[in-house]
Every structure is written in structure tokens, then in C-alpha cells.
Scaffold this active site. Structure first.
Site, PDB file in Angstrom:
ATOM      1  N   ASP A   1       0.806  -1.234   0.000  1.00  0.00           N
ATOM      2  CA  ASP A   1       0.000   0.000   0.000  1.00  0.00           C
ATOM      3  C   ASP A   1       0.836   1.280   0.000  1.00  0.00           C
ATOM      4  O   ASP A   1       0.302   2.369   0.231  1.00  0.00           O
ATOM      5  CB  ASP A   1      -0.919   0.001   1.229  1.00  0.00           C
ATOM      6  CG  ASP A   1      -2.114  -0.919   1.044  1.00  0.00           C
ATOM      7  OD1 ASP A   1      -2.860  -0.729   0.063  1.00  0.00           O
ATOM      8  OD2 ASP A   1      -2.303  -1.833   1.871  1.00  0.00           O
TER       9      ASP A   1
ATOM     10  N   GLU B   1      -0.273   9.528   1.531  1.00  0.00           N
ATOM     11  CA  GLU B   1      -1.024  10.422   2.419  1.00  0.00           C
ATOM     12  C   GLU B   1      -1.143   9.864   3.838  1.00  0.00           C
ATOM     13  O   GLU B   1      -1.185  10.623   4.811  1.00  0.00           O
ATOM     14  CB  GLU B   1      -2.440  10.628   1.866  1.00  0.00           C
ATOM     15  CG  GLU B   1      -3.356  11.332   2.850  1.00  0.00           C
ATOM     16  CD  GLU B   1      -4.773  11.470   2.347  1.00  0.00           C
ATOM     17  OE1 GLU B   1      -5.226  12.608   2.232  1.00  0.00           O
ATOM     18  OE2 GLU B   1      -5.425  10.444   2.070  1.00  0.00           O
TER      19      GLU B   1
ATOM     20  N   ARG C   1       1.271  -1.650   7.183  1.00  0.00           N
ATOM     21  CA  ARG C   1       1.611  -0.347   6.618  1.00  0.00           C
ATOM     22  C   ARG C   1       2.597   0.449   7.485  1.00  0.00           C
ATOM     23  O   ARG C   1       3.067   1.502   7.075  1.00  0.00           O
ATOM     24  CB  ARG C   1       0.331   0.460   6.377  1.00  0.00           C
ATOM     25  CG  ARG C   1      -0.632  -0.249   5.414  1.00  0.00           C
ATOM     26  CD  ARG C   1      -1.623   0.705   4.789  1.00  0.00           C
ATOM     27  NE  ARG C   1      -0.932   1.774   4.089  1.00  0.00           N
ATOM     28  CZ  ARG C   1      -1.525   2.855   3.590  1.00  0.00           C
ATOM     29  NH1 ARG C   1      -2.834   2.982   3.716  1.00  0.00           N
ATOM     30  NH2 ARG C   1      -0.832   3.797   2.981  1.00  0.00           N
TER      31      ARG C   1
ATOM     32  N   ARG D   1      -8.947   2.694  11.493  1.00  0.00           N
ATOM     33  CA  ARG D   1      -7.500   2.918  11.446  1.00  0.00           C
ATOM     34  C   ARG D   1      -7.000   3.921  12.483  1.00  0.00           C
ATOM     35  O   ARG D   1      -5.825   3.898  12.855  1.00  0.00           O
ATOM     36  CB  ARG D   1      -7.107   3.434  10.057  1.00  0.00           C
ATOM     37  CG  ARG D   1      -7.421   2.490   8.922  1.00  0.00           C
ATOM     38  CD  ARG D   1      -6.524   1.270   8.946  1.00  0.00           C
ATOM     39  NE  ARG D   1      -6.907   0.267   7.968  1.00  0.00           N
ATOM     40  CZ  ARG D   1      -6.529   0.291   6.692  1.00  0.00           C
ATOM     41  NH1 ARG D   1      -5.772   1.265   6.258  1.00  0.00           N
ATOM     42  NH2 ARG D   1      -6.911  -0.663   5.873  1.00  0.00           N
TER      43      ARG D   1
ATOM     44  N   HIS E   1     -11.776   5.950   5.523  1.00  0.00           N
ATOM     45  CA  HIS E   1     -11.167   7.111   6.188  1.00  0.00           C
ATOM     46  C   HIS E   1     -12.128   8.301   6.209  1.00  0.00           C
ATOM     47  O   HIS E   1     -13.057   8.370   5.396  1.00  0.00           O
ATOM     48  CB  HIS E   1      -9.915   7.560   5.415  1.00  0.00           C
ATOM     49  CG  HIS E   1      -8.748   6.634   5.526  1.00  0.00           C
ATOM     50  ND1 HIS E   1      -8.064   6.159   4.438  1.00  0.00           N
ATOM     51  CD2 HIS E   1      -8.115   6.126   6.622  1.00  0.00           C
ATOM     52  CE1 HIS E   1      -7.068   5.380   4.838  1.00  0.00           C
ATOM     53  NE2 HIS E   1      -7.078   5.340   6.156  1.00  0.00           N
TER      54      HIS E   1
ATOM     55  N   CYS F   1      -5.121  10.210  -1.472  1.00  0.00           N
ATOM     56  CA  CYS F   1      -4.200   9.219  -0.875  1.00  0.00           C
ATOM     57  C   CYS F   1      -2.835   9.174  -1.524  1.00  0.00           C
ATOM     58  O   CYS F   1      -1.864   8.782  -0.890  1.00  0.00           O
ATOM     59  CB  CYS F   1      -4.750   7.802  -0.993  1.00  0.00           C
ATOM     60  SG  CYS F   1      -6.485   7.666  -0.856  1.00  0.00           S
TER      61      CYS F   1
HETATM   62  C1  CIR Z   1      -5.526   0.604   2.827  1.00  0.00           C
HETATM   63  O1  CIR Z   1      -6.488  -0.100   3.080  1.00  0.00           O
HETATM   64  O2  CIR Z   1      -4.812   1.083   3.706  1.00  0.00           O
HETATM   65  C2  CIR Z   1      -5.186   0.865   1.375  1.00  0.00           C
HETATM   66  N1  CIR Z   1      -5.520  -0.279   0.600  1.00  0.00           N
HETATM   67  C3  CIR Z   1      -5.917   2.077   0.873  1.00  0.00           C
HETATM   68  C4  CIR Z   1      -5.483   3.347   1.543  1.00  0.00           C
HETATM   69  C5  CIR Z   1      -6.102   4.554   0.950  1.00  0.00           C
HETATM   70  N2  CIR Z   1      -5.643   5.730   1.600  1.00  0.00           N
HETATM   71  C6  CIR Z   1      -6.377   6.801   1.824  1.00  0.00           C
HETATM   72  O3  CIR Z   1      -7.546   6.820   1.549  1.00  0.00           O
HETATM   73  N3  CIR Z   1      -5.797   7.806   2.438  1.00  0.00           N
END
Ligand code: CIR
Length: 256
Positions: free
Chosen positions: A60, A65, A85, A130, A160, A247
Site C-alpha cells: 500500500d 497520504e 503499513r 485505522r 477514512h 491518498c
Molecule cells: C488501505 O487499506 O490502507 C489501502 N488499501 C488504501 C489506503 C487509501 N488511503 C487513503 O484513503 N488515504
């Protein structure tokens, strides 16, 4: 001058985290081509790009972001909610160090940058799967001395806070009211997404231009009807990884 930090799409993107959508095949080459066009849009909108190389083992990591919150006076390095992550933050911290004084979210706090929306001296922080209250309290403690007010906002039904609400002009927000309570944003102009486009609330304001996914034409019309300048970008391949336009970059002002 605006600086935009980006990171190339990882070859491991197929193993990305997914919370609200089911897994589909992601074609790396298509994702990379779309990502490059996104970077080109940022450059054409006046950003100086700072492109990090792809991280082979961090699926990821294109979603930079989430690793940091960069404000005029400082940057906060997050502690991402998904364990896979957490290693993403180190190269971002190294890159930001010459630009900003760094603060860090500490255990047991978890926070993704996608949960933090700044409008002037007001910061909205999403309580999500998260981001937890400990991290929001830490963020408040760091930002208060700089004159920021931090409001915790419950997020439901999406990943988010910025999946549900983003800024499209100085005091105007684009919102999906199904995923966040409008009342929390009193005093702001609100444009709602078209009900047929629930994922259409993620827009990226660069200067006075709204960079916006090509997929959501009805909501785009709503933005244009309000007199906003919209430039579209196709990030459909990264949308399969639950990513959007905010992101894929960290944008901040840099005065030499
Ligand atoms: C996640 O689930 O962390 C990633 N697949 C997607 C993150 C997207 N980030 C965002 O919206 N800031």
C-alpha cells in the site's frame, strides 16, 4: 511553492489491505500509467514533484497520504492502523525532515493521514478502524500550541474521514452524509455527492483546482455548477486498492 510527495506503485499492490471492497485483479502496468498521469497533473498544477521509488514489499506504499500529516509549521509522522503499513513511514519521515520539524504518533495511538482533514486552523480527525482516540489526543496535544483546534469525528461505512469528506474550496466541503455527520462541520458550505456516487467525496484541492476522479461525472457536475474548476484524473486501477485522489500524494507549501 507547492511540493508534492508521491511514491511509485508497488509490484506487491495485489496484496493491499482491503476493508470495504472485495478483491479484484489490479494490473500493475495500468496502475502505474494512471499514477504517472496523476503525477503529471500535479506538476501541471504547479507542484514540484518529489517521487519516491516503489517499495517492493509494501503493497500500500503508493498511498503516501497515510504516513504523515504536513502542516505549515510541522509534520506529524503517523502510526498507521494496519500493521502491514507501519514500515511505510520511515522513508517519508526521512524525506520530510529537511522541510519540517517532525512529531510522531506513539503507541497505543494509531492514525492514518487519510483520517485528517485540515481547513485553516481547524483540523477534523476521523475516528475509524485505522485511527483511535489515543492518536487524536496526541495530535491535539501536538497541534494546540500552534493554534489549531482538533475535532474528533466518527466515520462509519468507509475507510477514512477523507473517503467521506474533503475540502474543495477554502470553506467548502464535498461530503457523503451517509458516512459522516454533517453537524460536525457547522459553518462550512457543503456540497453533497450525487447519491449514485457514494465514493465521490474524495477530491484533492491543489491551489484553486479540484483534482477529481473521472468516474464520478454527476458529482463533478455539482462541483462545476458551484463555479469550481475541476480537472479529472483516472485512478480506477488504484480505486481497486481502496485508494483515491488524496491518498496518492502529500502536498505542502515550501518557502525558501
Ligand atoms: C488501505 O487499506 O490502507 C489501502 N488499501 C488504501 C489506503 C487509501 N488511503 C487513503 O484513503 N488515504
Amino acid at each position: 511553492m507547492l511540493v508534492a510527495v508521491t511514491r511509485d506503485v508497488s509490484p506487491a499492490i495485489g496484496r493491499c489491505e482491503l476493508t470495504h471492497i472485495r478483491r479484484q485483479t489490479i494490473t500493475l502496468n495500468t496502475a502505474r500509467v494512471q499514477h504517472r498521469l496523476y503525477e503529471r497533473s500535479l506538476a501541471e498544477l504547479g507542484c514540484r514533484l518529489h517521487q519516491l521509488p516503489a517499495e517492493e514489499e509494501l503493497p500500500d506504499s503508493v498511498f503516501v497520504e497515510d504516513a504523515a500529516i504536513v502542516l505549515d509549521e510541522l509534520a506529524v509522522i503517523t502510526r498507521p492502523g494496519a500493521e502491514s503499513r507501519r514500515p511505510e513511514t520511515r522513508p517519508i519521515a526521512d524525506l520530510l525532515a529537511p522541510y519540517r520539524k517532525l512529531f510522531r504518533i506513539q503507541q497505543p495511538g494509531t492514525m492514518d493521514g487519510g483520517d485528517v482533514l485540515q481547513t485553516g486552523k481547524t483540523v477534523f480527525a476521523g475516528l475509524s478502524t485505522r485511527t483511535n482516540l489515543e492518536a487524536i489526543d496526541q495530535l491535539r496535544a501536538v497541534l494546540s500550541p500552534f493554534g489549531y483546534t482538533v475535532h474528533a469525528v466518527q466515520v462509519k461505512g468507509c475507510l477514512h474521514l477523507k473517503s467521506a469528506v474533503t475540502a474543495v474550496a477554502e470553506d467548502t466541503l464535498l461530503m457523503n452524509p451517509e458516512w459522516v455527520d454533517e453537524e460536525a462541520f457547522k459553518g462550512k458550505e457543503i456540497i453533497r455527492v450525487d447519491p449514485a456516487e457514494p465514493r465521490g467525496a474524495n477530491a484533492l484541492l491543489v491551489g484553486r483546482t479540484v483534482l477529481y476522479p473521472a468516474a464520478y461525472s454527476r458529482t463533478r457536475r455539482r462541483l462545476e455548477d458551484q463555479g469550481l474548476t475541476v480537472r479529472t484524473v483516472d485512478l480506477s486501477e488504484l480505486a481497486k486498492a481502496e485508494g483515491g485522489v488524496t491518498c496518492c500524494s502529500l502536498i505542502f507549501d515550501y518557502r525558501q
